[in-house]
Scaffold this active site. Sequence first.
Site, PDB file in Angstrom:
ATOM      1  N   ALA A  23       0.742  -1.080   0.015  1.00 60.38           N
ATOM      2  CA  ALA A  23       0.098   0.180   0.026  1.00 60.38           C
ATOM      3  C   ALA A  23       0.882   1.117   0.093  1.00 60.38           C
ATOM      4  O   ALA A  23       0.570   2.272  -0.746  1.00 60.38           O
ATOM      5  CB  ALA A  23      -0.922   0.049   1.110  1.00 60.38           C
ATOM      6  N   THR A  27      -0.369   4.980  -1.789  1.00 54.50           N
ATOM      7  CA  THR A  27      -0.769   6.208  -0.972  1.00 54.50           C
ATOM      8  C   THR A  27      -0.021   7.554  -1.619  1.00 54.50           C
ATOM      9  O   THR A  27      -0.528   8.538  -1.482  1.00 54.50           O
ATOM     10  CB  THR A  27      -0.346   6.031   0.147  1.00 54.50           C
ATOM     11  OG1 THR A  27       0.842   5.673   0.617  1.00 54.50           O
ATOM     12  CG2 THR A  27      -1.430   5.072   0.867  1.00 54.50           C
ATOM     13  N   ARG A  35      -9.477   3.515   5.449  1.00 56.27           N
ATOM     14  CA  ARG A  35      -9.408   3.270   6.765  1.00 56.27           C
ATOM     15  C   ARG A  35      -9.607   4.444   7.464  1.00 56.27           C
ATOM     16  O   ARG A  35      -9.880   4.292   8.529  1.00 56.27           O
ATOM     17  CB  ARG A  35      -8.212   2.684   7.061  1.00 56.27           C
ATOM     18  CG  ARG A  35      -8.252   1.108   6.548  1.00 56.27           C
ATOM     19  CD  ARG A  35      -6.857   0.378   6.881  1.00 56.27           C
ATOM     20  NE  ARG A  35      -6.921  -0.790   6.460  1.00 56.27           N
ATOM     21  CZ  ARG A  35      -6.486  -1.251   5.347  1.00 56.27           C
ATOM     22  NH1 ARG A  35      -6.170  -0.612   4.293  1.00 56.27           N
ATOM     23  NH2 ARG A  35      -6.429  -2.571   5.001  1.00 56.27           N
ATOM     24  N   GLN A 100       0.554  -6.399  -3.949  1.00 61.13           N
ATOM     25  CA  GLN A 100      -0.585  -6.454  -3.137  1.00 61.13           C
ATOM     26  C   GLN A 100      -1.746  -5.537  -3.634  1.00 61.13           C
ATOM     27  O   GLN A 100      -2.539  -5.451  -2.940  1.00 61.13           O
ATOM     28  CB  GLN A 100      -0.159  -6.176  -1.571  1.00 61.13           C
ATOM     29  CG  GLN A 100       0.664  -7.375  -1.015  1.00 61.13           C
ATOM     30  CD  GLN A 100       1.091  -7.020   0.385  1.00 61.13           C
ATOM     31  OE1 GLN A 100       2.107  -6.155   0.607  1.00 61.13           O
ATOM     32  NE2 GLN A 100       0.427  -7.676   1.501  1.00 61.13           N
ATOM     33  N   HIS A 118      -3.641  -9.557  -5.121  1.00 61.70           N
ATOM     34  CA  HIS A 118      -4.714  -9.545  -4.446  1.00 61.70           C
ATOM     35  C   HIS A 118      -5.989  -8.928  -5.446  1.00 61.70           C
ATOM     36  O   HIS A 118      -6.935  -8.464  -5.090  1.00 61.70           O
ATOM     37  CB  HIS A 118      -4.578  -8.256  -3.365  1.00 61.70           C
ATOM     38  CG  HIS A 118      -4.060  -8.806  -2.224  1.00 61.70           C
ATOM     39  ND1 HIS A 118      -3.646  -7.979  -1.062  1.00 61.70           N
ATOM     40  CD2 HIS A 118      -3.638  -9.902  -1.886  1.00 61.70           C
ATOM     41  CE1 HIS A 118      -2.948  -8.665  -0.327  1.00 61.70           C
ATOM     42  NE2 HIS A 118      -2.983  -9.919  -0.568  1.00 61.70           N
ATOM     43  N   CYS A 129     -21.538 -16.365 -11.677  1.00 60.72           N
ATOM     44  CA  CYS A 129     -21.195 -17.352 -12.762  1.00 60.72           C
ATOM     45  C   CYS A 129     -19.645 -17.095 -13.601  1.00 60.72           C
ATOM     46  O   CYS A 129     -19.394 -17.446 -14.377  1.00 60.72           O
ATOM     47  CB  CYS A 129     -22.156 -17.497 -14.160  1.00 60.72           C
ATOM     48  SG  CYS A 129     -22.145 -15.493 -14.776  1.00 60.72           S
ATOM     49  N   SER A 186       3.633  -3.453   5.194  1.00 64.53           N
ATOM     50  CA  SER A 186       3.828  -3.507   6.557  1.00 64.53           C
ATOM     51  C   SER A 186       4.303  -4.923   6.891  1.00 64.53           C
ATOM     52  O   SER A 186       4.645  -5.425   7.941  1.00 64.53           O
ATOM     53  CB  SER A 186       2.632  -3.188   7.248  1.00 64.53           C
ATOM     54  OG  SER A 186       1.298  -4.055   7.011  1.00 64.53           O
ATOM     55  N   ASN A 207      10.613   1.040   3.443  1.00 66.60           N
ATOM     56  CA  ASN A 207       9.424   1.451   3.817  1.00 66.60           C
ATOM     57  C   ASN A 207       9.836   2.567   4.792  1.00 66.60           C
ATOM     58  O   ASN A 207      10.993   2.936   5.305  1.00 66.60           O
ATOM     59  CB  ASN A 207       9.025   0.375   4.723  1.00 66.60           C
ATOM     60  CG  ASN A 207       7.449   0.371   5.137  1.00 66.60           C
ATOM     61  OD1 ASN A 207       6.849   0.575   4.028  1.00 66.60           O
ATOM     62  ND2 ASN A 207       7.201   0.348   6.279  1.00 66.60           N
TER      63      ASN A 207
END
Length: 236
Positions: A23, A27, A35, A100, A118, A129, A186, A207
């Site tokens: 993520a 961002t 969130r 992700q 994801h 279907c 994370s 990160n």
Amino acid sequence: MNSLATFMDWLKTSQKTVVLTGAGMSTESGIPDFRSSSGWWKNIDPHTVATVTALENKYDLFHEFYSMRLTGLEQCQPHDGHYILADWEKRGFIHSIATQNVDGFHTKAGNKHVQELHGSIQTFQCHQCNESSTKEAFIQKETCQKCGGVLRPNVVLFGEALPEESWMVALKDIQQADLVIVIGTSLEVYPVNQLPTMTKGKTVYINKDANPNAAYFNLLIEGKAKETLQHMQTLL
């Protein structure tokens, strides 16, 4: 040798480099963090909305949640970091990306080898279907033209299995990699957080915040995804 110099040395000498993004890569494109959204959404846990149960039993709520996400995404574009990774692929510095994120920005920026672990919020299908549908049909809350079932984005909901083909390709790439670069995650979401442990190659964690889950990495670089990649691009 400092951490950036070490990273650049590893990147230039690696025969197969795989990038895993989370993520924190998205961002910086301005994608709203649902969130912490204002209004009544702040009182709703996404874990209770982005589920098969909500899709099947509370479709109005499910539809409103994903319509909100799609509307927010329309105002956003890939940032420099996405384009830098696309450039690195073209130049042979990286082999593939596993992500992700469901926004499709890696592909939009030009990366050709992307595994969306994801799923994607950019494509749609019938929940009953699996018939393909369109964003417009979903937004208008139409039903499946084939069977009358409800429509949904092709994202992995809580409780659903990851797309098998994407997972197997990403796993094989990481197992064969000389270098795995993890950016903006994370490392809390299973099973994707296990991927960096499945390589025999060197591992780098980029990160903005230090994370106890990253203790097993060979190299830690604290910084935002876009800014860190921009700096690295000047060194190549």
